[in-house]
Scaffold this active site. Sequence first.
Site, short mmCIF file in Angstrom:
data_model
loop_
_atom_site.label_atom_id
_atom_site.label_comp_id
_atom_site.label_asym_id
_atom_site.label_seq_id
_atom_site.Cartn_x
_atom_site.Cartn_y
_atom_site.Cartn_z
N ASN A 70 1.00 -1.01 0.23
CA ASN A 70 0.10 0.03 -0.08
C ASN A 70 0.78 1.29 0.12
O ASN A 70 1.90 1.41 1.08
CB ASN A 70 -0.88 0.11 1.18
N TYR B 58 -6.18 14.57 -0.03
CA TYR B 58 -6.08 13.55 0.93
C TYR B 58 -5.27 14.17 2.02
O TYR B 58 -4.63 15.22 2.09
CB TYR B 58 -5.02 12.42 0.61
N GLU C 85 -9.18 10.64 8.75
CA GLU C 85 -8.45 10.30 7.55
C GLU C 85 -9.43 10.83 6.61
O GLU C 85 -10.58 10.16 6.52
CB GLU C 85 -7.73 8.98 7.48
N TYR D 46 -10.62 11.72 2.53
CA TYR D 46 -10.45 11.68 0.99
C TYR D 46 -11.36 12.45 0.18
O TYR D 46 -12.74 12.40 0.42
CB TYR D 46 -10.45 10.28 0.46
N GLU E 39 -2.83 7.07 -4.39
CA GLU E 39 -2.52 5.73 -3.45
C GLU E 39 -2.98 4.69 -4.41
O GLU E 39 -3.60 4.65 -5.37
CB GLU E 39 -3.63 5.88 -2.60
#
Length: 230
Positions: A79, A111, A120, A122, A211
């Site tokens: 990742n 992000y 977190e 997005y 990502e």
Amino acid sequence: MVSFKSLLSVCSAAMAVMAMPQLSNSTEHELFPRVTISSSTTGYSGNYFYSLWMQSNGGATMDVENGRYSLTWTTASQNVVGGLGWNPGSSQIINYSGSFNSPGNGYLSVYGWTTNPLVEYYIVESYGSYNPGSAATLLGTVTSDGGTYNIYHTFRVNQPSIQGNANFDQFWSVRQSHRVGGSVNVANHFNAWRSHGLTLGTHNYQILATEGYQSSGSSSITVSSGGPAN
């Protein structure tokens, strides 16, 4: 009396000075050279903050210059999240352009992270074979910047964060029609999340990120701030 010969000497000297190359006042090249990164790290390139995180170091390389980055990754990284932006983030307008190639599981997004609470988030502009909202709870939609975004919420347990492994919320806006390039009014998403009870904390970093998860791909992105959102 000044002789013609003396005048000629003075003129020649003046022309020689005028012909000398002028030194530029810009020191951008010397101060902000290209940085090549192949392991998890953060730093600054000029006025921009950059971040590269890999679950397994190796398998990804990011080149960073002032306002630009390029990222290539393979499955060896497991990742990977890399990008360029600001620290701290804010309710601003973000302009970006470039290319994004992710035939597998990958996304291109604004992000960022907040603390107190730890969140977190997005704002997904494009993605590859997997819709990142698929395993999340759909709360509604928000229309912004010429498109409609689905709003999702998830909760992560004992997962990597900017504070080590922790429990935290994830807030998502996922654009229904993919694009690579344009402007993102971040405030519109923050306000839409708030209307669904999704509260951000104190801003940490905010980047235009690529990502990739158990996949291979590449991106090349230029980013700039359009100033505070009205």
